[in-house]
Design an enzyme around this catalytic site. Sequence first.
Site, PDB file in Angstrom:
ATOM      1  N   HIS A   1     -18.258  57.556   1.134  1.00 49.03           N
ATOM      2  CA  HIS A   1     -19.339  57.892   0.200  1.00 49.03           C
ATOM      3  C   HIS A   1     -18.970  57.484  -1.222  1.00 49.03           C
ATOM      4  O   HIS A   1     -19.788  56.897  -1.941  1.00 49.03           O
ATOM      5  CB  HIS A   1     -19.619  59.394   0.253  1.00 49.03           C
ATOM      6  CG  HIS A   1     -20.588  59.864  -0.787  1.00 49.03           C
ATOM      7  ND1 HIS A   1     -21.950  59.850  -0.604  1.00 49.03           N
ATOM      8  CD2 HIS A   1     -20.383  60.348  -2.043  1.00 49.03           C
ATOM      9  CE1 HIS A   1     -22.546  60.302  -1.695  1.00 49.03           C
ATOM     10  NE2 HIS A   1     -21.617  60.618  -2.580  1.00 49.03           N
ATOM     11  N   GLU A   2     -17.754  57.795  -1.640  1.00 50.55           N
ATOM     12  CA  GLU A   2     -17.321  57.406  -2.990  1.00 50.55           C
ATOM     13  C   GLU A   2     -17.252  55.884  -3.121  1.00 50.55           C
ATOM     14  O   GLU A   2     -17.557  55.335  -4.185  1.00 50.55           O
ATOM     15  CB  GLU A   2     -15.965  58.045  -3.316  1.00 50.55           C
ATOM     16  CG  GLU A   2     -15.966  59.561  -3.331  1.00 50.55           C
ATOM     17  CD  GLU A   2     -17.044  60.140  -4.244  1.00 50.55           C
ATOM     18  OE1 GLU A   2     -17.371  59.511  -5.273  1.00 50.55           O
ATOM     19  OE2 GLU A   2     -17.572  61.222  -3.928  1.00 50.55           O
TER      20      GLU A   2
END
Length: 242
Positions: free
Chosen positions: A108-109
């Site tokens: 996600h990051e």
Amino acid sequence: MILAYYGYGYYYFDPTYIFLIIGAAICMIASARVNSTYNKYSNYRSMSGLTGAQAAERILRSQGITDVQIRHIRGNLTDNYNPANKVLSLSDATYASDSVAAVGVAAHECGHAIQHAKGYAPISIRSALVPFANWGSRLSWILIIAGLFIGGNSSQMIIDLGIWAFSLAVLFQLVTLPVEFNASSRAMQILESTGILGTQELQYTRKVLSAAAMTYVAAAASSILQLLRLIVLFGGGRRRDD
């Protein structure tokens, strides 16, 4: 009984506190859900054996991104990507863990780093709003309280400035939503295309990221409720001087 002072020279029951109570409840439920979901799937080791940091490195490399630094930071689920210095920070629960939950959060990051690299407009807008949102949230109550004490013709104008200042913080929360949902979508696509996670593991990871996304929805809803409370209490010339 909840009592509050509101420029009338006396105390009275303030029904607008229901906005704060609802907002707090929404945030608590979302936080509890993401923690329980993450804790559940942090016990599922990914078949690839990659840690969050290793998965992040592979994802970025697959997208041709070589100028992002991956580092470890302390804390639990304090993971973030800073587009200003191109640093992707992974927390204790993510950096060295090889669970499907950790890999999902790291991906996600990476989604944010990919957004930045590809010029995704909402993340640029959010970055530009950061200083305004920070100052807006800090100055809003100062201006509102100052307006209440100053009185006179300029009183409502100062109060309205405080409400507008808080609106910037709400705007930031709203712009954050598409940024976060898009990052999760990118993460799921890349985890599948690179084969870092299998079919069943992707389902687990989707649950983790969906729960995390709800915390941003909750934060936005809470901010909107706080803004509505300010408008009900102080907006539209409702305040009157004794």
